[in-house]
Write an enzyme that holds these catalytic residues in place. Structure first.
Site, PDB file in Angstrom:
ATOM      1  N   HIS A  48       0.825  -1.220   0.000  1.00 43.95           N
ATOM      2  CA  HIS A  48       0.000   0.000   0.000  1.00 43.95           C
ATOM      3  C   HIS A  48       0.857   1.267   0.000  1.00 43.95           C
ATOM      4  O   HIS A  48       0.714   2.109  -0.905  1.00 43.95           O
ATOM      5  CB  HIS A  48      -0.951  -0.006   1.197  1.00 43.95           C
ATOM      6  CG  HIS A  48      -1.605   1.309   1.468  1.00 43.95           C
ATOM      7  ND1 HIS A  48      -2.505   1.901   0.597  1.00 43.95           N
ATOM      8  CD2 HIS A  48      -1.462   2.180   2.514  1.00 43.95           C
ATOM      9  CE1 HIS A  48      -2.895   3.069   1.101  1.00 43.95           C
ATOM     10  NE2 HIS A  48      -2.285   3.251   2.257  1.00 43.95           N
ATOM     11  N   HIS A  72       4.155   6.734   5.446  1.00 42.49           N
ATOM     12  CA  HIS A  72       3.016   7.428   6.073  1.00 42.49           C
ATOM     13  C   HIS A  72       2.232   6.585   7.074  1.00 42.49           C
ATOM     14  O   HIS A  72       1.533   7.124   7.928  1.00 42.49           O
ATOM     15  CB  HIS A  72       2.073   7.982   4.991  1.00 42.49           C
ATOM     16  CG  HIS A  72       1.201   6.960   4.333  1.00 42.49           C
ATOM     17  ND1 HIS A  72       1.596   6.269   3.221  1.00 42.49           N
ATOM     18  CD2 HIS A  72      -0.050   6.527   4.632  1.00 42.49           C
ATOM     19  CE1 HIS A  72       0.625   5.449   2.848  1.00 42.49           C
ATOM     20  NE2 HIS A  72      -0.382   5.581   3.691  1.00 42.49           N
ATOM     21  N   GLU A  76       1.737   4.818  12.868  1.00 40.20           N
ATOM     22  CA  GLU A  76       0.469   4.316  13.414  1.00 40.20           C
ATOM     23  C   GLU A  76       0.449   2.799  13.508  1.00 40.20           C
ATOM     24  O   GLU A  76      -0.030   2.241  14.507  1.00 40.20           O
ATOM     25  CB  GLU A  76      -0.703   4.776  12.537  1.00 40.20           C
ATOM     26  CG  GLU A  76      -2.042   4.279  13.054  1.00 40.20           C
ATOM     27  CD  GLU A  76      -3.184   4.554  12.088  1.00 40.20           C
ATOM     28  OE1 GLU A  76      -4.306   4.159  12.405  1.00 40.20           O
ATOM     29  OE2 GLU A  76      -2.935   5.130  11.023  1.00 40.20           O
ATOM     30  N   ASP A  77       0.965   2.112  12.496  1.00 41.46           N
ATOM     31  CA  ASP A  77       0.748   0.669  12.390  1.00 41.46           C
ATOM     32  C   ASP A  77       1.953  -0.193  12.754  1.00 41.46           C
ATOM     33  O   ASP A  77       1.869  -1.416  12.706  1.00 41.46           O
ATOM     34  CB  ASP A  77       0.306   0.323  10.958  1.00 41.46           C
ATOM     35  CG  ASP A  77      -1.043   0.944  10.617  1.00 41.46           C
ATOM     36  OD1 ASP A  77      -1.842   1.146  11.546  1.00 41.46           O
ATOM     37  OD2 ASP A  77      -1.291   1.233   9.429  1.00 41.46           O
ATOM     38  N   ASP A 139      -3.256   8.367  -0.638  1.00 44.12           N
ATOM     39  CA  ASP A 139      -3.514   7.282   0.315  1.00 44.12           C
ATOM     40  C   ASP A 139      -4.982   6.855   0.249  1.00 44.12           C
ATOM     41  O   ASP A 139      -5.311   5.666   0.163  1.00 44.12           O
ATOM     42  CB  ASP A 139      -3.150   7.767   1.721  1.00 44.12           C
ATOM     43  CG  ASP A 139      -3.613   6.826   2.819  1.00 44.12           C
ATOM     44  OD1 ASP A 139      -3.302   5.621   2.739  1.00 44.12           O
ATOM     45  OD2 ASP A 139      -4.284   7.287   3.768  1.00 44.12           O
ATOM     46  N   ASP A 260     -26.968  15.437 -22.771  1.00 43.20           N
ATOM     47  CA  ASP A 260     -25.551  15.714 -23.024  1.00 43.20           C
ATOM     48  C   ASP A 260     -24.666  14.696 -22.305  1.00 43.20           C
ATOM     49  O   ASP A 260     -23.912  15.028 -21.398  1.00 43.20           O
ATOM     50  CB  ASP A 260     -25.182  17.148 -22.626  1.00 43.20           C
ATOM     51  CG  ASP A 260     -25.646  17.483 -21.212  1.00 43.20           C
ATOM     52  OD1 ASP A 260     -26.412  16.689 -20.642  1.00 43.20           O
ATOM     53  OD2 ASP A 260     -25.232  18.524 -20.684  1.00 43.20           O
TER      54      ASP A 260
END
Length: 696
Positions: A48, A72, A76-77, A139, A260
Site C-alpha cells: 500500500h 506514512h 500508526e501501524d 492514500d 448531453d
C-alpha cells in the site's frame, strides 16, 4: 506493486539530483517495519505505501513527498516513532509523516467525533504544508481502489461516505479532478450499487451501438477548427457516471432524458486560440443559451481555467465542449500537485485562501458535529463571483448572502456588519447574491452577529464565526449572573474578601481565570458551599444544619443550549418535561424556557427563539394548576388527598377567589413530567369535590 529499483528510477527520471540512497533506505524501512502485516486483499501491507509513493511519482513530486508516502503508515501501524524517522530521514519528512498519520481509533468516541478529530489534525497539518494533503489524497485513492476486498458492507459504506463527503471535495478544491472523479466513482459504486450498475450498463450499451459516433464528432470538431488555421487536439468521452447520477437526481429525470451524455475537450497552444476556437464552434453549431462559462477570465479558486460551452450537433444531439491550453489541462487535472512538479522552480504557498478559511473553522468549531458541518460547507463546489466596491474578487457558494460575503472579506467585517448595498442599492442582509454583484458592507463597531443569521448564511466560515460570537456573548451574560451570585455568597462569609481571595479560590478549584469561576457559579456547576470554602478555607465548618443552606434546584437539563449557558423555567407557563419547549434569551438572565403554546410568546415577543428539548437528567419541575372547589367542608382535604395519592408535593397554594358556592385555588405542584400532571388533573376532574380543574 512497484519494485524498489522501479520506484527509484521513476524519481530519478524527473529529478536526477534526488538522494538515491535515501529513497532506497525508505523503501527498505517500510518493508521491514510492516513485515508480515497483510491487507484485506491478502497482499503484504507494505504494498500500500509503495503504491501511494508510485502515485506521487506520477505527479513528479519532490523526494521528501515520495519518502513521506512510503512511511506514512509506519508510526500508526508499526513500532516506528517520529523521532526515529527524523533521525533517519530528516525533520521535514518527520513533520510530513506526522501530518499524514491517521489518528488511532478511539472506540469510546462516536463515528462523527472520530472523523472530526481526524479531520481537525489533518487540516492543521495541511495548513503548514500542502504536500500533507497530496499524500493523504493518494492514500485515500489507493484505499478506495482496494475497498472491495473489505468483507463488511457497513465498513465499506462508511469509508465510501467519508470519501464522498470529505476527500473528493478536497481533491476538487485543490484542482485534482482526476483523483476526485475516481474517488467519486468508487464511492458511488458502494453507496448506490443499483444506480451504479444501471448507469454503467447503459453507457456500455451506448458504446456498443454508437458505431464510432464519439470519434466522428471529435473529428468533425477538429476539422472545423483546422479549416481556420487552428492547431488543436480534440478528444471525446462519456460523462462521468456519478455526474450523470447527480444530474438525474437534481433534475428529477431519467437516463433517457439526459441529453448531453458526451463531452469533448479541445486543447490549444495559447489563450488567444481558446477564444478563437470558441468563436468557430459557436458559428459552426448552435450554442445552448445559459450553458457558457468563462473560467479563463475568472478562474475557480483552485486555479481551474477553461472555457465551457454546450452545442447542438446533428440530429439535435447535445454535447459539452471544454476548451483550454495544454498547460491549463495539466494544472486542471492535477491542480496544486502540478505546481509541485520538480521542473517548477517555485513552490506554492500551502496557505491558500480557502485553506485559511478551513483553519479558522477548526479554531471556531465547538464540537465534532459543528466541525464536520462547517468543513463540508467550506469545501463543496458550485461557486459564484462577487466584487468589493474596489474591484476585489471573492468566490462564494451559490446562495451566499452579504453576511457570507462580509466574512469572506474579513472576520471583523462580518462581526460588525449591519447592512449592505448590492450594486448600489440598500438590500437586506439575507438577500442571495448573484454572479457579478458588487457588494458594499455597512458596518458599526458597536454591532455584533445575530443568532438569526444562521437561518440564511451558507458558508462554513460565516456559520462558525457567528456561533463563536454568540457563544462569547452568552458567556458574558452567564458571567454577569455569576458575579451577582458571588456577591451574595461573599455576604454570608465571616469576613470581607478581596481580589487576592478570589484569585486563590480560582486556583483551589482548578479553574483558569476569574471569568471561569463566574461562569461555573452562573451555570450552577459549583455549589455555594464549594465557593465559600474556596474563598475562605474552613468558613463552612459548623454550617452542616440543612436549614442553613438554600434548597437545591431539581436536576433539570435542557438540550439545544450551548454548554455553560444559564437558564430558568418561565413562571408564566411553568413548562414541565414532556412539553414542547423553546428558549428566549433575556439580557442579564440567560435563557428563559417557555412551553411552545405560552401566551407570552403568542403576544409577540421580539426575540430569537431557540428550539429546545428536555435532557435525559431531568427529574421533575413545578407545574401550576387552577382548581375550583365546591365551597363545603372537606373539599380541600379531598383535593390534597388526590395530590398525595399521585405522589405530588404541594410547593405553593393560594386561594385566589371565594364566594358562597365555590373557592378557587392556584396550586404549584412538584411533578415528574407532563404525563404525571395529566393524571393529576384528570383525577381532580373526576372528583365530586372539584367543579373545574385546569393547568395554567
Amino acid at each position: 506493486m512497484l519494485r524498489q529499483y522501479e520506484l527509484v528510477e521513476r524519481v530519478l527520471a524527473y529529478d536526477p539530483d534526488a538522494d538515491e540512497a535515501m529513497l532506497n533506505r525508505a523503501y527498505v524501512y517500510t518493508v521491514q517495519k510492516h513485515g508480515t502485516q497483510k491487507r484485506a486483499s491478502g497482499d503484504p501491507y507494505f504494498s500500500h505505501p509503495v503504491e501511494v509513493a508510485g502515485l506521487m511519482t506520477e505527479l513528479k513530486l519532490d523526494q521528501d513527498t515520495i519518502i513521506t508516502a512510503l512511511l506514512h503508515d509506519t508510526v500508526e501501524d508499526t513500532l516506528a516513532t517520529t523521532a526515529e524517522i527524523e533521525r533517519l530521514f530528516g525533520g521535514d519528512v518527520a513533520r510530513l509523516v506526522d501530518g499524514v498519520t491517521k489518528l488511532s481509533k478511539i472506540e469510546v468516541m462516536s463515528e462523527n467525533e472520530r472523523a472530526a478529530e481526524n479531520l481537525r489534525k489533518f487540516l492543521l497539518a495541511m495548513s503548514e504544508d500542502i504536500r500533507v494533503l497530496l499524500v493523504k489524497l493518494a492514500d485515500r485513492l489507493h484505499n478506495m481502489r482496494t475497498l472491495h476486498f473489505i468483507k463488511s458492507a457497513d465498513k465499506r459504506r462508511r469509508i465510501a461516505r467519508e470519501t464522498m463527503d470529505i476527500y473528493a471535495p478536497l481533491a476538487e478544491r485543490v484542482g485534482m479532478y482526476e483523483y476526485m472523479r475516481e474517488m467519486q466513482l468508487l464511492a458511488f459504486e458502494q453507496l448506490e450499487p443499483e444506480g451504479y450498475a444501471t448507469i454503467t450498463g447503459r453507457l456500455a450499451q451506448i458504446r456498443e451501438t454508437d458505431g464510432g459516433q464519439v470519434d466522428a464528432i471529435a473529428l468533425a470538431i477538429k476539422q472545423a477548427l483546422a479549416e481556420t488555421g487552428l492547431k488543436v487536439e480534440v478528444s471525446g468521452r462519456e460523462k462521468h457516471p456519478y455526474s450523470i447520477w447527480k444530474k438525474m437526481a437534481e433534475r428529477h429525470v431519467s437516463f433517457e432524458q439526459i441529453t448531453d451524455i458526451m463531452a469533448f475537450r479541445v486543447l490549444t497552444d495559447s489563450t488567444e486560440d481558446c477564444y478563437r476556437a470558441l468563436g468557430v464552434l459557436h458559428t459552426t453549431w448552435q450554442m445552448i443559451p445559459g450553458r457558457f462559462k468563462d473560467y479563463l477570465s475568472t478562474p475557480k479558486s483552485n486555479g481551474y481555467r477553461s472555457l465551457h460551452t454546450s452545442l447542438i450537433f446533428e440530429n439535435s444531439m447535445r454535447m459539452e465542449v471544454q476548451i483550454r491550453t495544454h498547460d491549463m489541462h495539466r494544472t486542471n487535472e492535477f491542480g496544486l500537485a502540478a505546481h509541485w512538479a520538480y521542473k517548477q522552480g517555485d513552490r506554492p504557498d500551502g496557505q491558500v485562501g480557502w485553506l485559511r478559511d478551513l483553519i479558522e473553522i477548526v479554531d471556531a468549531s465547538h464540537d465534532a458535529e459543528e466541525l464536520l458541518e462547517h468543513t463540508r460547507l467550506a469545501i463543496y463546489q458550485d461557486r459564484i463571483f462577487a466584487f468589493t466596491p474596489k474591484g476585489a474578487l471573492h468566490q462564494l457558494p451559490k446562495g451566499s448572502t452579504p453576511v457570507d460575503f462580509a466574512y469572506a472579506v474579513h472576520s471583523d467585517l462580518g462581526n460588525f456588519a449591519v447592512g449592505a448595498k448590492i450594486n448600489g442599492r440598500h438590500m437586506p442582509l439575507r438577500t442571495p447574491l448573484n454572479n457579478g454583484d458588487v457588494v458594499e458592507i455597512i458596518k458599526n463597531r458597536t454591532a455584533s452577529p445575530q443568532l438569526s443569521w444562521l437561518g440564511f448564511v451558507v458558508t462554513g466560515k460565516a456559520r462558525a464565526a457567528i456561533r463563536r460570537a454568540v457563544r462569547a456573548k452568552e458567556r458574558e451574560e452567564v458571567a454577569a449572573i455569576g458575579r451577582k451570585l458571588l456577591e451574595g455568597i461573599a455576604d454570608r462569609l465571616p469576613s470581607k474578601i478581596g481580589k487576592k481571595a478570589v484569585r486563590e479560590a480560582v486556583k483551589r478549584l482548578g479553574l483558569g481565570t476569574e471569568e471561569d469561576l463566574l461562569v461555573a457559579i452562573g451555570t450552577a456547576k459549583l455549589a455555594d458551599r464549594q465557593v465559600m470554602e474556596a474563598l475562605v478555607p474552613g468558613s463552612t465548618s459548623g454550617m452542616d444544619d440543612p436549614d442553613h443552606w438554600p434548597k437545591q434546584e431539581r436536576a433539570i437539563s435542557i438540550r439545544g443550549l450551548t454548554a455553560g449557558v444559564a437558564f430558568h423555567l418561565a413562571e408564566c407557563c411553568h413548562p414541565v418535561p414532556g412539553d414542547r419547549i423553546v428558549g428566549v434569551r433575556v439580557p442579564g438572565k440567560g435563557v428563559e424556557v417557555h412551553a411552545i403554546d405560552c401566551l407570552t410568546l403568542a403576544s409577540g415577543v421580539d426575540a430569537d427563539w431557540l428550539d429546545l428539548s428536555w435532557g435525559e437528567r431531568t427529574t421533575g419541575a413545578v407545574a401550576r394548576i387552577r382548581m375550583v372547589l365546591h365551597n363545603r367542608p372537606g373539599t380541600l382535604a379531598e383535593a390534597a388527598g388526590i395530590f398525595a395519592s399521585n405522589r405530588a408535593n404541594i410547593a405553593a397554594l393560594e386561594n385566589s377567589s371565594r364566594d358562597e358556592l365555590f373557592s378557587t385555588y392556584d396550586v404549584d405542584l412538584d411533578v415528574t413530567d407532563l404525563a404525571h400532571l395529566t393524571r393529576i388533573v384528570s383525577a381532580l376532574r373526576a372528583s365530586d369535590a372539584v367543579a373545574e380543574a385546569e393547568r395554567l
